[in-house]
Design an enzyme around this catalytic site. Structure first.
Site, mmCIF file in Angstrom:
data_model
loop_
_atom_site.group_PDB
_atom_site.id
_atom_site.type_symbol
_atom_site.label_atom_id
_atom_site.label_comp_id
_atom_site.label_asym_id
_atom_site.label_seq_id
_atom_site.Cartn_x
_atom_site.Cartn_y
_atom_site.Cartn_z
ATOM 1 N N TRP A 130 0.801 -1.221 0.000
ATOM 2 C CA TRP A 130 0.000 0.000 0.000
ATOM 3 C C TRP A 130 0.839 1.278 0.000
ATOM 4 C CZ3 TRP A 130 2.025 2.277 4.156
ATOM 5 C CH2 TRP A 130 2.551 1.444 5.153
ATOM 6 N N ASN A 131 2.143 1.174 0.268
ATOM 7 C CA ASN A 131 2.867 2.433 0.515
ATOM 8 C C ASN A 131 3.141 3.253 -0.745
ATOM 9 O OD1 ASN A 131 4.783 0.570 -0.233
ATOM 10 N ND2 ASN A 131 6.267 1.114 1.339
ATOM 11 N N LYS A 154 -2.505 -8.269 -7.770
ATOM 12 C CA LYS A 154 -3.313 -8.099 -6.563
ATOM 13 C C LYS A 154 -2.725 -6.945 -5.742
ATOM 14 C CE LYS A 154 -3.272 -9.218 -2.256
ATOM 15 N NZ LYS A 154 -4.001 -8.070 -1.728
ATOM 16 N N PRO A 155 -3.422 -5.793 -5.732
ATOM 17 C CA PRO A 155 -2.918 -4.674 -4.937
ATOM 18 C C PRO A 155 -3.264 -4.871 -3.459
ATOM 19 C CG PRO A 155 -4.967 -4.053 -6.010
ATOM 20 C CD PRO A 155 -4.674 -5.474 -6.426
ATOM 21 N N ALA A 156 -2.699 -4.033 -2.602
ATOM 22 C CA ALA A 156 -2.981 -4.118 -1.160
ATOM 23 C C ALA A 156 -4.425 -3.723 -0.883
ATOM 24 C CB ALA A 156 -2.037 -3.196 -0.403
ATOM 25 N N GLY A 207 6.621 -6.488 -0.622
ATOM 26 C CA GLY A 207 5.926 -6.479 0.660
ATOM 27 C C GLY A 207 6.852 -6.961 1.756
ATOM 28 N N SER A 208 6.273 -7.489 2.800
ATOM 29 C CA SER A 208 7.074 -7.863 3.968
ATOM 30 C C SER A 208 7.873 -9.141 3.705
ATOM 31 C CB SER A 208 6.154 -8.063 5.167
ATOM 32 O OG SER A 208 5.236 -9.091 4.881
ATOM 33 N N GLU A 229 10.863 -8.105 -3.606
ATOM 34 C CA GLU A 229 11.304 -6.801 -3.066
ATOM 35 C C GLU A 229 10.752 -6.735 -1.655
ATOM 36 O OE1 GLU A 229 13.230 -4.740 -4.609
ATOM 37 O OE2 GLU A 229 12.893 -4.843 -6.761
ATOM 38 N N LEU A 230 11.577 -7.054 -0.667
ATOM 39 C CA LEU A 230 11.048 -7.257 0.688
ATOM 40 C C LEU A 230 11.472 -6.134 1.636
ATOM 41 C CD1 LEU A 230 11.704 -11.112 0.751
ATOM 42 C CD2 LEU A 230 9.689 -9.876 -0.066
ATOM 43 N N CYS A 263 10.240 1.247 2.427
ATOM 44 C CA CYS A 263 11.208 0.163 2.667
ATOM 45 C C CYS A 263 12.640 0.664 2.691
ATOM 46 C CB CYS A 263 11.056 -0.910 1.604
ATOM 47 S SG CYS A 263 11.173 -0.228 -0.052
ATOM 48 N N GLU A 360 11.711 -3.143 11.193
ATOM 49 C CA GLU A 360 11.448 -2.007 10.310
ATOM 50 C C GLU A 360 10.466 -1.103 11.045
ATOM 51 O OE1 GLU A 360 9.835 -3.758 6.756
ATOM 52 O OE2 GLU A 360 10.794 -2.242 5.546
ATOM 53 N N GLU A 437 14.217 -4.177 -10.176
ATOM 54 C CA GLU A 437 13.168 -3.464 -10.916
ATOM 55 C C GLU A 437 13.734 -2.142 -11.393
ATOM 56 O OE1 GLU A 437 8.969 -5.078 -9.390
ATOM 57 O OE2 GLU A 437 9.837 -3.608 -8.035
HETATM 58 P P1 NAP Z 1 2.554 -7.237 3.440
HETATM 59 O O1 NAP Z 1 1.705 -7.422 4.621
HETATM 60 O O2 NAP Z 1 3.561 -8.266 3.110
HETATM 61 O O3 NAP Z 1 1.547 -7.021 2.228
HETATM 62 C C1 NAP Z 1 1.998 -6.854 0.907
HETATM 63 C C2 NAP Z 1 0.997 -7.489 -0.041
HETATM 64 O O4 NAP Z 1 0.937 -8.890 0.226
HETATM 65 C C3 NAP Z 1 -0.422 -6.964 0.116
HETATM 66 O O5 NAP Z 1 -1.042 -6.918 -1.149
HETATM 67 C C4 NAP Z 1 -1.071 -8.015 0.987
HETATM 68 O O6 NAP Z 1 -2.469 -8.106 0.837
HETATM 69 C C5 NAP Z 1 -0.423 -9.263 0.432
HETATM 70 N N1 NAP Z 1 -0.480 -10.426 1.324
HETATM 71 C C6 NAP Z 1 -0.546 -10.455 2.668
HETATM 72 N N2 NAP Z 1 -0.572 -11.742 3.108
HETATM 73 C C7 NAP Z 1 -0.529 -12.542 2.005
HETATM 74 C C8 NAP Z 1 -0.534 -13.964 1.787
HETATM 75 N N3 NAP Z 1 -0.578 -14.820 2.791
HETATM 76 N N4 NAP Z 1 -0.472 -14.409 0.514
HETATM 77 C C9 NAP Z 1 -0.424 -13.539 -0.530
HETATM 78 N N5 NAP Z 1 -0.432 -12.196 -0.378
HETATM 79 C C10 NAP Z 1 -0.469 -11.696 0.867
HETATM 80 O O7 NAP Z 1 3.366 -5.882 3.504
HETATM 81 P P2 NAP Z 1 2.798 -4.457 3.898
HETATM 82 O O8 NAP Z 1 2.800 -4.308 5.355
HETATM 83 O O9 NAP Z 1 1.554 -4.157 3.165
HETATM 84 O O10 NAP Z 1 3.930 -3.558 3.236
HETATM 85 C C11 NAP Z 1 5.036 -3.143 3.935
HETATM 86 C C12 NAP Z 1 6.215 -4.060 3.670
HETATM 87 O O11 NAP Z 1 6.567 -4.014 2.300
HETATM 88 C C13 NAP Z 1 7.434 -3.614 4.418
HETATM 89 O O12 NAP Z 1 8.124 -4.702 4.937
HETATM 90 C C14 NAP Z 1 8.255 -2.919 3.341
HETATM 91 O O13 NAP Z 1 9.627 -2.874 3.605
HETATM 92 C C15 NAP Z 1 7.948 -3.771 2.172
HETATM 93 N N6 NAP Z 1 8.249 -3.016 0.957
HETATM 94 C C16 NAP Z 1 9.350 -3.373 0.239
HETATM 95 C C17 NAP Z 1 9.698 -2.666 -0.875
HETATM 96 C C18 NAP Z 1 10.900 -3.029 -1.691
HETATM 97 O O14 NAP Z 1 10.981 -2.599 -2.839
HETATM 98 N N7 NAP Z 1 11.825 -3.812 -1.182
HETATM 99 C C19 NAP Z 1 8.924 -1.594 -1.279
HETATM 100 C C20 NAP Z 1 7.810 -1.238 -0.522
HETATM 101 C C21 NAP Z 1 7.479 -1.973 0.592
HETATM 102 P P3 NAP Z 1 -3.475 -7.294 1.795
HETATM 103 O O15 NAP Z 1 -3.154 -5.875 1.671
HETATM 104 O O16 NAP Z 1 -4.799 -7.645 1.198
HETATM 105 O O17 NAP Z 1 -3.259 -7.830 3.173
#
Ligand code: NAP
Length: 459
Positions: A130-131, A154-156, A207-208, A229-230, A263, A360, A437
């Protein structure tokens, strides 16, 4: 129905229909069915269509910016900046589509030619956070489509409206059904369907780290290629020979962007002990000049955190640090505005093993540590399972070279707080993920290399 709320005041921003399992599978079917035709188009045809998508979105920039401000909480100036950044990926990959070159290799057989081609990997899927609700999507979709892949995304669930608006423009621009699909619903169920389908040849996930590891294990069964990209835990190191004013400017910009929910946000700020007091004093003065507010203002403001979970995490990390003896020099509590607003915070007196240092933060919290010398700080900076980005400020050339070699990160940024642009390979090492990317490296993630031996010159 998925209801989207404005994190600044809790008001409803919009609704989107959730897809059930059958609808998700139907979207995957459409993505697979569209692949043969899309991948066999001329690169110049795909390029033209991407460019039309770019122009259509650009004409609607202000509406996108306002939507993102309400959906995500970031301020208008940041939203506009993200749109320019995200549009840059569509433009870049519209061009790059035409440059997916192969090779010829000196032959090992006098009657044969040896050729290497690059082919679109197949129908692919992406899951985004979502960020950066706009840029995260264009960075993946434009690259995939340029290479000849079709993509379901699939977006957040906090920010799906921007994704659907991008889809609307894609259709207007002539990107057909199946070539780009957007689905929302139960994340776990969608994840299982996308990773479990053998026809989907790659998953790109941002994502995470926890969810990334889960998806990687799910992808193992069908040996799917991945880009991950975590999470990050960026060190930001300031040496006594640095330009302090520039270092503070770079730090404040990088830390308060998106209220710290990035991130690549500086997570552990290491300042050399000889300049520590002066640095902290000047940092506080600089942070105090920035307002906390809802984002529909023209100037830069620190907005709310995106949701209650994110807010509670920041509260808990700061409270744990305080209980362990950290000194709060500024902020350190929820903002008087209430809701999801948190005060920009400056903390010192922290230990390297405190939860604030090992997780984080994802909030407007400057966690500052003191160090004595270069060798010590490099070791401490690398003491994390993450390796996304590392920042350092120094005016010494030799030290810059050593830092660029010794800091364990996919991206090392010296004397600047700014990382991203379309032309660089963005990505991490260690548990921050793999794959890149942006830049010409980005498109390589969506092609496979095929070796063709063409023998028979003697017949
Ligand atoms: P997240 O909880 O991992 O969610 C990211 C995406 O994954 C969302 O679309 C979420 O859906 C989905 N998701 C959650 N559980 C899932 C599952 N079991 N199976 C499949 N998809 C699933 O991360 P967040 O809290 O939204 O985002 C913050 C994290 O992203 C931080 O750790 C940040 O560092 C990381 N990030 C990394 C980068 C990079 O380029 N390295 C860039 C930006 C952010 P829902 O929203 O529907 O729950």
């Amino acid at each position: 129905m998925l209801v989207v709320y404005n994190p600044a005041d809790g008001s409803e921003v919009g609704r989107v229909a959730k897809s059930n399992a059958a609808q998700v599978k139907a979207a995957v079917d459409r993505t697979c069915a569209a692949f043969p035709e899309w991948s066999s188009k001329l690169a110049s045809e795909r390029s033209d269509i991407l460019r039309r998508w770019h122009d259509s979105v650009k004409d609607d920039k202000e509406a996108f910016a306002e939507l993102m401000c309400r959906e995500n909480g970031k301020c208008l100036s940041e939203a506009r900046g993200e749109i320019d950044y995200g549009l840059g990926f569509i433009e870049w990959y519209a061009e790059e589509a035409k440059r997916v070159y192969g090779d010829t290799i000196p032959t090992h057989d006098k009657n044969a030619n040896v050729v290497v081609t690059k082919e679109a990997i197949g129908p692919v899927a992406a899951i985004t956070p979502w960020n950066f609700p706009f840029m995260m999507i264009t960075r993946k979709v434009a690259t995939a489509l340029a290479a000849g892949c079709t993509m379901v995304i699939k977006p957040a669930e906090d920010t799906p409206l921007t994704a659907f608006k991008l889809l609307e423009h894609a259709r207007k621009a002539g990107i057909p059904e199946g070539v780009f699909e957007v689905i929302v619903g139960d994340p776990k169920e969608i994840g299982l369907i996308l990773t479990g389908d053998p026809r989907i040849r790659k998953i790109s996930f941002t994502g995470s780290t926890g969810v990334g590891k889960l998806l990687a294990s799910q992808c193992a069964a069908t040996v799917k290629k991945m880009t991950l990209e975590l999470g990050g835990n960026a060190p930001f190191i300031v040496f006594q020979d640095a330009n302090i004013e520039e270092a503070i400017k770079g730090l404040v910009g990088a830390k308060l962007r998106n209220s710290g929910q990035v991130c690549i946000s500086p997570n552990r700020i290491f300042v050399q002990n000889t300049i520590f007091e002066d640095f902290v004093k000047r940092l506080k003065e600089s942070v105090a000049r920035i307002d906390v507010d809802q984002g529909m203002r023209e100037d830069f403001v620190v907005g709310p955190l995106v949701n209650q979970t994110g807010f509670d995490k920041v509260v808990s990390l700061v409270e744990q640090a305080k209980a362990a003896g950290a000194k709060v020099l500024m902020g350190g509590k929820p903002h008087a505005k209430g809701g999801l607003f948190y005060e920009p915070t400056v903390l010192t007196g922290l230990q390297d093993d405190s939860p604030l240092a090992t997780s984080e933060i994802f909030g407007p919290v400057f966690a500052i540590y003191s160090f004595k010398d270069e060798e010590e700080v490099i070791a401490r900076a690398n003491q994390t399972e993450f390796g996304l980005v590392a920042y350092a400020y120094t005016s010494a050339l030799g030290r810059s070279l050593r830092l660029s070699r010794q800091l364990e990160a996919g991206m090392v940024i010296l004397n600047s707080g700014s990382v991203g642009t379309v032309s660089i390979p963005f990505g991490g090492i260690k548990q921050s993920g793999y794959g890149r990317e942006g830049s010409y490296y980005g498109i390589e993630e969506y092609v496979h290399v095929k070796y063709v031996l063409m023998a028979g010159a003697q017949f």
